[in-house]
Structures are given as C-alpha cells and as structure tokens.
Enzyme design. Structure first.
Site, PDB file in Angstrom:
ATOM      1  N   HIS A 101     -18.140 -29.424  14.634  1.00 50.27           N
ATOM      2  CA  HIS A 101     -18.919 -28.228  14.307  1.00 50.27           C
ATOM      3  C   HIS A 101     -20.196 -28.562  13.533  1.00 50.27           C
ATOM      4  O   HIS A 101     -21.099 -27.729  13.420  1.00 50.27           O
ATOM      5  CB  HIS A 101     -18.059 -27.248  13.501  1.00 50.27           C
ATOM      6  CG  HIS A 101     -18.378 -25.809  13.780  1.00 50.27           C
ATOM      7  ND1 HIS A 101     -19.648 -25.382  14.083  1.00 50.27           N
ATOM      8  CD2 HIS A 101     -17.595 -24.695  13.797  1.00 50.27           C
ATOM      9  CE1 HIS A 101     -19.637 -24.068  14.280  1.00 50.27           C
ATOM     10  NE2 HIS A 101     -18.400 -23.632  14.116  1.00 50.27           N
ATOM     11  N   ARG A 102     -20.292 -29.775  13.006  1.00 48.11           N
ATOM     12  CA  ARG A 102     -21.513 -30.153  12.299  1.00 48.11           C
ATOM     13  C   ARG A 102     -22.687 -30.295  13.268  1.00 48.11           C
ATOM     14  O   ARG A 102     -23.846 -30.170  12.873  1.00 48.11           O
ATOM     15  CB  ARG A 102     -21.297 -31.478  11.552  1.00 48.11           C
ATOM     16  CG  ARG A 102     -20.253 -31.414  10.458  1.00 48.11           C
ATOM     17  CD  ARG A 102     -19.968 -32.785   9.888  1.00 48.11           C
ATOM     18  NE  ARG A 102     -19.481 -33.725  10.890  1.00 48.11           N
ATOM     19  CZ  ARG A 102     -19.127 -34.984  10.632  1.00 48.11           C
ATOM     20  NH1 ARG A 102     -19.206 -35.439   9.391  1.00 48.11           N
ATOM     21  NH2 ARG A 102     -18.696 -35.781  11.601  1.00 48.11           N
TER      22      ARG A 102
END
Length: 447
Positions: free
Chosen positions: A420-421
C-alpha cells in the site's frame, strides 16, 4: 606461499554457505581453478574453486557445516610449508590433532631436534598397532572402504574429476562415472561426456553400488530436529522482512479461462512447437498488463519508488528445500512459445539447484501458481523490494450465468497482494481489469 581458502560469496545475496561436500582430501595436490568443494548458497549448490597451486593441507570445516562469507575454511600450501600461524589465526585449529595426511607431510619435512624427539615415539608406535595408536588406523580402514575403490582416479583425492551435473546424470543413468573419459579442463568429466557414454551404451555402475536398499530407519523419540538449509534460512529472513513492515492489502478477482483453453487446444493441434500451458498464457498476460501499468511494475526503495520500463517476471517454483523465484527477463516482449520453453527450463534448473545467480535476481514483479495442487485461492507474500505479487488458484468448471442462461465455464481465481506504500486500491484494481481483458481475450497476446 600458502593460499587461504575462504567461504566466498557465490551469489549476490549470499551471507553464509553450507559446505555440502569436499571434492579434495587433505594431502591432495591442487591446481588453480580445481573444484575444492560444493557449497550450498541461499539459492543453489555452487562450486568453490582453488585460488592457488599446492597441496590441500587443512580442511577447517566439516561437510554439512555452515560458515559466514569471508571465513577461512581451508589452507593450500606446499607440502613442507609451516601453516601453524594460519591455523592459530583461524581460531585454535592448530591445537586439534593433525589429520593423517598432515602428519605424513610433517614427517617428510625436516623438523627441529625437539620435534624429532616427540615424533620418534609416534612413528615407532604406529607400525605395531596394539596400544593407543590403533585408534587412528583402525577407524580409517572401514571409513575409507567406500572411497577405496575410487582411488584409481589418481591426483584427485580418490574421486573422478567431474561436475555436479555430470555426477547426477551418471547416477540417473546407472553409469560408473570413474570409467568415463573426461573431455573438460584437466580431464574433468562434464555433461557431454555422460551423454556420449549413455549413447554408446555406457559403463554400468559397479555391482556394490546395487546393493539392496536398507529399510527406512524407524522414527525414534517424540520429535526430530531438521537443520535449516541455506535457502530455507533466506526464505525465513526475506519473508519476515515482508509480512511485518509492509502494509499489504489483497484484491481477488475471478477470470474466465474458456477462450484461453480453446486457444491452447487449437495451438496443440498445430504441433509440439506450439505447445503451451494455461500457466504460460497467464504469465504472458501478466507481463503484457505490467507493461501497461508501470506503477505496479515497480520497486519500493524507501525514499523513492522505482518504476521499471522493462518487465522481468519472477515465477515461484517449489523445490524440496523451499521456494525459489527464477526470472523471465523482458517477458512482455517474448512470444508465448518462448515463455513456454523458458518456464520449463527454469523450473527444471530450480528443482535441480542449478540456477545461476543471474537467473534468479532482478525480477520486477512475481507470480505464484498453486493451481496444479488443487488450491482454490490463496494469498502470496510480496518479495521485497517488489510492490506486488499475483497468486493463482486452480482452474475448474463452474456454473455461471451467460447472456441470461445457465452455462458451465472454466474459471480461475487470482489474488493480488499489494504494497500500500506504492500501490493504492484503485491502481491494483485497474491492473486486474487489464489482466482480465487479456486473459479472457487471449488473441490479444499473439498479435
């Protein structure tokens, strides 16, 4: 001048190696480039070669033991050269009893008077054999019983000079490798020698090797501890780095494989050159989709995201020792037939632990397929620094509604793990939309 043998970094990610097998005995003559030992790295079994000429005076690591990269594992020197200082530097190894070969070397070399006085009783005690000295010779005889017949191969510690692949091929074909003529450097037996021997009828393995197999040992006690292989240690370290610090989310979709299956059947009818699997079609589709979505074909580097312009697709392969991920480079630019051929070759090398470092490093995205094991759906762990991985389940016929009517179609579930980064939900979803279009319309992959 003595040459120190160090545990070398035989792969880019290797931190320690396990010495699988010594190919030279203490006292054997060694030339620069000779194979000294087989070493298990974090990915494969590689050869540790000599970096100097002389005699293998000392082996400091036993077979099966692991050592970090850079640690001393042996010494090559002249037969009469004093190596006590090197052994002392290695950590007290000089205090250990000298091996028979080392004792012989020292007996041949001129010694100071004090040493001669100590050596005389030892030399006198060895011929009779009744009191304490029988201990070294007695065990040595039975222990050496196996290598003894191989002593015909002079100058190589009782072993025929051969590559690991040649030894495995000879074993599979039932050939006596000591009777095969080597054509490699220094008379070393290589792959082509085994192939030629097999075509010519070969030399069958010696009768003693065909002794009845002993029954499997019964399990004793409440448990058995299994030592970790280098690849298993690496898997544990790498995946611990992934599942903990990486904020991962998962996207699951179901694709229709009916047209892909029909295309595959049509290609099979064209002949062996067009033989591909459903997995090959999926890999090609993933690579093509990645080329259209560079935000997924990326690496997380801490302070930046690196989007790759080339698609290097990792394909997870299960081996007896653990999971390894060989790489199909520029997969989006390769034809289906090329991908089919390469996946077979890489999977075979992976299972034989014969992959070269350049064949399992550099992937930009990975795929893991457990469909052949009848796994409906699963989630895979991201291989850092990659930002995603696709898990593929089994393909099966399921009832679905098509144009308002009940029909049976071949479907497969895929789950994408996303970092998700670097990858937001909508970004991952758009990638899967493209992938669905390619898989459900596979002619787009062969234009």
């Amino acid at each position: 001048m003595a040459t120190k043998i160090f545990m070398e970094a035989l792969s880019p990610t290797m931190e320690e190696g396990r010495l699988v097998k010594w190919m030279k005995n203490e006292g054997d003559a060694v030339k620069n480039g000779d194979v000294l030992a087989e070493v298990e790295t974090d990915k494969a079994v590689m050869e540790l070669v000599a970096r100097g000429d002389g005699v293998l005076r000392k082996r400091l690591v036993a077979e099966g033991e692991s050592r970090p990269v850079g640690q001393l594992v042996g010494v090559i020197a002249a037969r009469d050269e004093n190596i006590d200082a090197i052994l002392a530097e290695a950590g007290g190894a000089a205090a250990a009893p000298a091996a028979p070969a080392e004792q012989a070397a020292r007996a041949e070399a001129p010694a100071p008077p004090a040493q001669k006085a100590a050596a005389a009783p030892t030399a006198a005690a060895q011929p009779p054999a009744p009191p304490a000295p029988p201990a070294p010779p007695a065990p040595t005889a039975p222990t050496a019983a196996a290598p003894a017949p191989q002593r015909a191969d002079e100058g190589n510690g009782g072993r025929a000079k051969s590559s690991p692949l040649a030894r495995r091929m000879a074993s599979e074909r039932g050939l006596d490798i000591s009777m095969v003529q080597g054509s490699g450097p220094g008379g070393r037996i290589v792959k082509r020698d085994i192939e030629q021997a097999a075509q010519a009828g070969g030399v069958p393995a010696k009768a003693p090797a065909m002794a009845p197999a002993a029954p499997a040992p019964a399990r004793v006690g409440d448990f058995q501890d299994i030592a970790l292989t280098q690849i298993r240690k690496t898997i544990a370290r790498r995946l611990s780095e992934s599942i903990g610090p990486i904020p991962t989310f998962y996207l699951t979709a179901e694709f229709d494989l009916t047209r892909a299956s029909e295309m595959r059947e049509a290609m099979l009818e064209l002949g062996e050159a067009f033989k591909v699997s459903i997995n090959d079609i999926v890999l090609k589709a993933v690579a093509t989709a990645l080329a259209q979505h560079p935000e997924v074909n990326a690496h997380w580097l801490g302070d930046r995201i690196r989007q790759h312009n080339r698609v290097h697709l990792g394909m997870a392969v299960a081996t007896d020792d653990g999971l390894i991920v060989p790489v199909i480079f520029d997969a989006d630019r390769k034809r289906l037939s090329e991908i089919a051929r390469e996946t077979k070759e890489l999977a075979k090398l992976a299972r034989e632990r014969k992959l070269k470092p350049e064949q399992y490093t550099g992937s930009t995205f990975s795929v893991s397929n457990l469909g052949m094991m009848q796994i409906d759906q699963f989630t895979a762990i991201i291989n850092p620094p990659e930002v995603g991985i696709l898990a593929i389940g089994t393909a099966e016929e399921v009832p679905v509604i098509v144009n308002g009517e009940l029909a049976t179609r071949k479907r497969v579930r895929v789950t994408m793990s996303c970092d998700h980064r670097a990858v937001d939900g909508a970004v991952g979803a758009r990638f899967l939309v493209t992938l669905r279009r390619l898989i459900e319309n596979p002619l787009m992959l062969v234009y």
